[in-house]
Design a protein around this motif. Structure first.
Motif, PDB file in Angstrom:
ATOM      1  N   MET A 151       0.717  -1.217  -0.078  1.00  0.00           N
ATOM      2  CA  MET A 151      -0.061   0.332  -0.221  1.00  0.00           C
ATOM      3  C   MET A 151       1.119   1.395  -0.126  1.00  0.00           C
ATOM      4  N   GLY A 152       2.625   1.041   0.233  1.00  0.00           N
ATOM      5  CA  GLY A 152       2.794   2.223   0.545  1.00  0.00           C
ATOM      6  C   GLY A 152       2.725   3.084   1.400  1.00  0.00           C
ATOM      7  N   TYR A 153       3.049   2.287   2.663  1.00  0.00           N
ATOM      8  CA  TYR A 153       3.189   3.052   3.951  1.00  0.00           C
ATOM      9  C   TYR A 153       4.575   2.875   4.610  1.00  0.00           C
ATOM     10  N   SER A 154       4.939   3.732   5.118  1.00  0.00           N
ATOM     11  CA  SER A 154       6.600   3.463   5.584  1.00  0.00           C
ATOM     12  C   SER A 154       6.906   2.127   6.499  1.00  0.00           C
ATOM     13  N   GLU A 155       7.652   1.794   6.606  1.00  0.00           N
ATOM     14  CA  GLU A 155       7.925   0.372   7.295  1.00  0.00           C
ATOM     15  C   GLU A 155       7.509   0.829   8.622  1.00  0.00           C
ATOM     16  N   GLY A 156       8.191   1.601   9.481  1.00  0.00           N
ATOM     17  CA  GLY A 156       8.213   2.063  10.997  1.00  0.00           C
ATOM     18  C   GLY A 156       6.335   2.489  11.224  1.00  0.00           C
ATOM     19  N   TRP A 157       5.563   3.307  10.208  1.00  0.00           N
ATOM     20  CA  TRP A 157       4.555   2.746  11.002  1.00  0.00           C
ATOM     21  C   TRP A 157       3.782   1.882  10.715  1.00  0.00           C
ATOM     22  N   ILE A 158       4.071   0.949   9.332  1.00  0.00           N
ATOM     23  CA  ILE A 158       3.336  -0.251   9.919  1.00  0.00           C
ATOM     24  C   ILE A 158       3.535  -0.959  11.306  1.00  0.00           C
ATOM     25  N   ALA A 159       5.023  -1.646  11.164  1.00  0.00           N
ATOM     26  CA  ALA A 159       5.724  -2.185  12.117  1.00  0.00           C
ATOM     27  C   ALA A 159       4.081  -0.990  13.595  1.00  0.00           C
ATOM     28  N   GLY A 160       5.415  -0.233  13.788  1.00  0.00           N
ATOM     29  CA  GLY A 160       4.550   0.205  14.737  1.00  0.00           C
ATOM     30  C   GLY A 160       2.986  -0.093  15.266  1.00  0.00           C
ATOM     31  N   ALA A 161       2.161  -0.096  14.037  1.00  0.00           N
ATOM     32  CA  ALA A 161       1.035  -0.520  14.286  1.00  0.00           C
ATOM     33  C   ALA A 161       0.772  -1.701  14.722  1.00  0.00           C
ATOM     34  N   ILE A 162       1.303  -2.886  14.067  1.00  0.00           N
ATOM     35  CA  ILE A 162       1.217  -4.102  14.517  1.00  0.00           C
ATOM     36  C   ILE A 162       1.928  -4.522  15.858  1.00  0.00           C
ATOM     37  N   ILE A 163       2.787  -3.894  16.228  1.00  0.00           N
ATOM     38  CA  ILE A 163       3.781  -3.689  17.641  1.00  0.00           C
ATOM     39  C   ILE A 163       2.760  -3.108  18.837  1.00  0.00           C
ATOM     40  N   SER A 164       2.534  -1.716  18.386  1.00  0.00           N
ATOM     41  CA  SER A 164       1.720  -1.186  19.171  1.00  0.00           C
ATOM     42  C   SER A 164       0.388  -2.438  19.988  1.00  0.00           C
ATOM     43  N   GLY A 165      -0.744  -3.539  18.859  1.00  0.00           N
ATOM     44  CA  GLY A 165      -1.208  -3.805  19.163  1.00  0.00           C
ATOM     45  C   GLY A 165      -1.261  -4.791  19.434  1.00  0.00           C
ATOM     46  N   ALA A 166      -0.479  -5.813  19.138  1.00  0.00           N
ATOM     47  CA  ALA A 166       0.138  -6.836  19.978  1.00  0.00           C
ATOM     48  C   ALA A 166       0.648  -6.852  21.332  1.00  0.00           C
ATOM     49  N   TYR A 167       1.299  -5.555  21.571  1.00  0.00           N
ATOM     50  CA  TYR A 167       1.673  -5.309  23.083  1.00  0.00           C
ATOM     51  C   TYR A 167       0.940  -4.919  23.951  1.00  0.00           C
ATOM     52  N   PHE A 168      -0.427  -4.437  23.646  1.00  0.00           N
ATOM     53  CA  PHE A 168      -1.383  -4.284  24.091  1.00  0.00           C
ATOM     54  C   PHE A 168      -2.509  -5.265  24.444  1.00  0.00           C
ATOM     55  N   GLY A 169      -2.189  -6.097  24.099  1.00  0.00           N
ATOM     56  CA  GLY A 169      -3.163  -7.693  24.230  1.00  0.00           C
ATOM     57  C   GLY A 169      -2.115  -8.646  25.101  1.00  0.00           C
ATOM     58  N   ASP A 170      -0.937  -8.339  24.194  1.00  0.00           N
ATOM     59  CA  ASP A 170       0.063  -9.294  25.579  1.00  0.00           C
ATOM     60  C   ASP A 170      -0.091  -9.169  26.784  1.00  0.00           C
ATOM     61  N   LYS A 171      -0.229  -8.054  26.917  1.00  0.00           N
ATOM     62  CA  LYS A 171       0.195  -6.818  28.207  1.00  0.00           C
ATOM     63  C   LYS A 171      -1.725  -6.981  28.930  1.00  0.00           C
ATOM     64  N   VAL A 172      -2.574  -7.133  28.577  1.00  0.00           N
ATOM     65  CA  VAL A 172      -3.613  -7.479  29.702  1.00  0.00           C
ATOM     66  C   VAL A 172      -4.936  -9.006  29.530  1.00  0.00           C
ATOM     67  N   SER A 173      -3.539  -9.407  28.340  1.00  0.00           N
ATOM     68  CA  SER A 173      -4.201 -11.175  28.457  1.00  0.00           C
ATOM     69  C   SER A 173      -4.123 -11.687  29.674  1.00  0.00           C
ATOM     70  N   PRO A 174      -5.137 -12.746  30.535  1.00  0.00           N
ATOM     71  CA  PRO A 174      -4.740 -13.168  31.251  1.00  0.00           C
ATOM     72  C   PRO A 174      -3.763 -14.277  30.988  1.00  0.00           C
ATOM     73  N   LEU A 175      -3.604 -14.849  29.545  1.00  0.00           N
ATOM     74  CA  LEU A 175      -2.660 -15.835  29.303  1.00  0.00           C
ATOM     75  C   LEU A 175      -1.324 -15.582  28.767  1.00  0.00           C
ATOM     76  N   SER A 176      -1.685 -14.279  28.835  1.00  0.00           N
ATOM     77  CA  SER A 176       0.168 -13.721  28.806  1.00  0.00           C
ATOM     78  C   SER A 176       1.160 -13.989  29.995  1.00  0.00           C
ATOM     79  N   ASP A 177       2.615 -14.654  29.610  1.00  0.00           N
ATOM     80  CA  ASP A 177       3.448 -15.150  30.900  1.00  0.00           C
ATOM     81  C   ASP A 177       3.840 -13.941  31.519  1.00  0.00           C
ATOM     82  N   THR A 178       3.894 -12.454  30.881  1.00  0.00           N
ATOM     83  CA  THR A 178       4.546 -11.687  31.043  1.00  0.00           C
ATOM     84  C   THR A 178       3.607 -11.108  33.020  1.00  0.00           C
TER      85      THR A 178
END
Length: 476
Positions: A151-178
């Motif tokens: 789509m032409g987005y910069s790789e930084g913005w794409i990775a940032g959106a993916i990581i933000s979502g993934a780490y939110f879910g990991d942080k608040v999930s009762p299944l998360s080891d951390t």
């Protein structure tokens, strides 16, 4: 300098200052990619410096350093099999057509202006269900990275959106080891911890989603390749079919069944490998193999363990569908092991304890306590190279201090998560940072400014401590 069995603060800070100064110098002179490529050498150099200073000025016995490395290894080494299976999942899901299919349907369905918002939201949901940011990024995250690139987005913005979502879910999930580790190390009920954690996590993820939504509306992608050119190339190189999505569906079922992460990834790799023969038989010939059993065995080994490339006739697509296998993950593994050694030497020589103790001796107020926790969390992430070890050390370091200052243990567990779990991915030599950088193909310092959730979480933790919102004092 007077010799002592215990290192002083000034002596202890030398290896860390040397490490950071070297990295900053290389970044300024040669760029972030160069610094990341030789980080393992810098970490080893810092480890040697730590041991040398300890031997000269403190006469620390070698057994102490060995014990420190063992302590570090018990937290970091279990991640190595997961890294290996992440590499095999990435390879088999690409060549079996899973990722190309997700990219194909994503390009047809997703509105480019909503892409960053959707990528963040979907990764958050999947991560909540799986409890693992690593699994989320290694599967659907790779697909979103490919879609965003086209789509032409910069790789930084794409990775940032993916990581933000993934780490939110990991942080608040009762299944998360951390999440479980942070609550248990601070002696806080898991769901009490998660509920309190949401006070900072929800505003942070809403801020992230709003940012990605606004950027999508006003951002004008400068795509080098038109998506309409990619779709025919995908169709001609891969058999695109909804049936291929059986592979990620099976993975989703394993996640819902709470199967261990490395087992889930191993099974996903196996069914992905089988999927190559079922859904993409033309790939076998394209890679230069025959249908003989001996050739098939060699091909499976090559796919899993070595670099594989496919010529599609489209330069951008060629770069997207190439795989590195386990060999491509080895630099990441080396870096994780070197971070383990550096963290172990700091622990074994007592230098890490000397530094953290200096910062906690004169802390009394609420703002100072939370500020020290957040600052120490970032510091521990840099020193140990591992979020699990940092959480354990942080819990042990601050538990009595919170009790002495009349603060709830749930405030400690939240502050540790806000400063350790979500920032580990922002540090180039931390196991999280180097893993996600390798998986997404984006340098850590490139995506760092765009990880809105990960940056906002510790800042909100400090803000709420400053204003005292939803913070109760314990009765003595």
């Amino acid at each position: 300098m007077k010799k002592s069995s215990h290192p002083s603060f000034l002596l202890s800070i030398i290896p860390i200052v040397a490490l950071l100064a070297t990295l900053v110098g290389i970044i300024i002179i040669k760029g972030a990619d160069a610094a990341q490529s030789i980080s393992y050498l810098i970490l080893l150099g810092a480890s040697v410096l730590t041991i040398t200073l300890s031997a000269i000025f403190c006469r620390q016995p070698l057994t102490n350093i060995i014990e420190g490395i063992k302590k570090s290894a018990t937290q970091i080494l279990p991640a190595i099999p997961i890294l290996i299976f992440i590499a095999t999942v990435a390879a088999t899901w690409m060549l079996s057509g899973v990722v190309p299919t997700l990219i194909y349907y994503g390009l047809e369905i997703i509105n480019p202006q909503m892409f960053l918002f959707i990528a963040c939201g979907v990764c958050a949901i999947i991560s909540v269900l799986s409890g693992s940011s690593w699994t989320t990024i290694a599967t659907i995250g790779i697909a979103f990275q490919g879609i965003g690139n086209v789509m032409g987005y910069s790789e930084g913005w794409i990775a940032g959106a993916i990581i933000s979502g993934a780490y939110f879910g990991d942080k608040v999930s009762p299944l998360s080891d951390t999440t479980v580790l942070a609550s248990s190390s601070c002696k806080v009920d898991l769901f009490t911890h998660i509920k309190y954690l949401m006070l900072t996590s929800m505003p942070a993820i809403l801020l992230a989603l709003a940012t990605y939504g606004i950027v999508g509306i006003f951002y004008n992608p400068s795509a080098t390749t038109n998506p309409s050119e990619i779709l025919p190339a995908l169709n001609s190189s891969f058999n695109i079919s909804p049936w291929i999505l059986i592979i990620p569906i099976i993975t989703g079922i394993l996640i819902a069944m709470r199967v261990k992460t490395y087992i889930t990834l191993a099974i996903s790799s196996l069914i992905g490998l089988i999927g190559i023969f079922i859904f993409q038989p033309q790939i076998i010939a394209a890679l230069g193999y025959t249908s003989s059993w001996s050739d098939i065995a060699i091909m499976c080994g090559d796919i899993l363990f070595t670099e594989t490339s496919i010529t599609t006739g489209n330069e951008l697509l060629d770069s997207l569908v190439g795989t590195g296998g386990v060999a491509g993950m080895m630099p990441t593994i080396y870096l994780v092991l070197c971070a383990m050694i550096f963290g172990g030497t700091l622990i074994g020589t007592g230098m890490l304890g000397a530094i953290t103790q200096t910062f906690t001796n004169k802390i009394h107020s609420l703002r100072q306590t939370v500020g020290a926790t957040v600052g120490s969390g970032l510091f521990l992430n840099c020193c140990t190279g591992d979020q699990y070890l940092s959480i354990l050390l942080g819990g042990n370091l601050f538990r009595n201090l919170y009790k002495k200052n009349g603060l709830e243990p749930r405030l400690l567990s939240r502050s540790l998560e806000d400063s350790i779990s979500v920032t580990s991915v922002l540090i180039p030599w931390n196991s999280c940072g180097v893993t996600q950088s390798t998986v997404l193909g984006v340098a850590t310092l490139t995506y760092l400014p765009y990880c809105i959730f990960n940056i906002a979480s510790p800042l909100l933790s400090l803000l709420f401590a400053w204003i005292g919102w939803k913070i109760r004092r314990l009765k003595n």
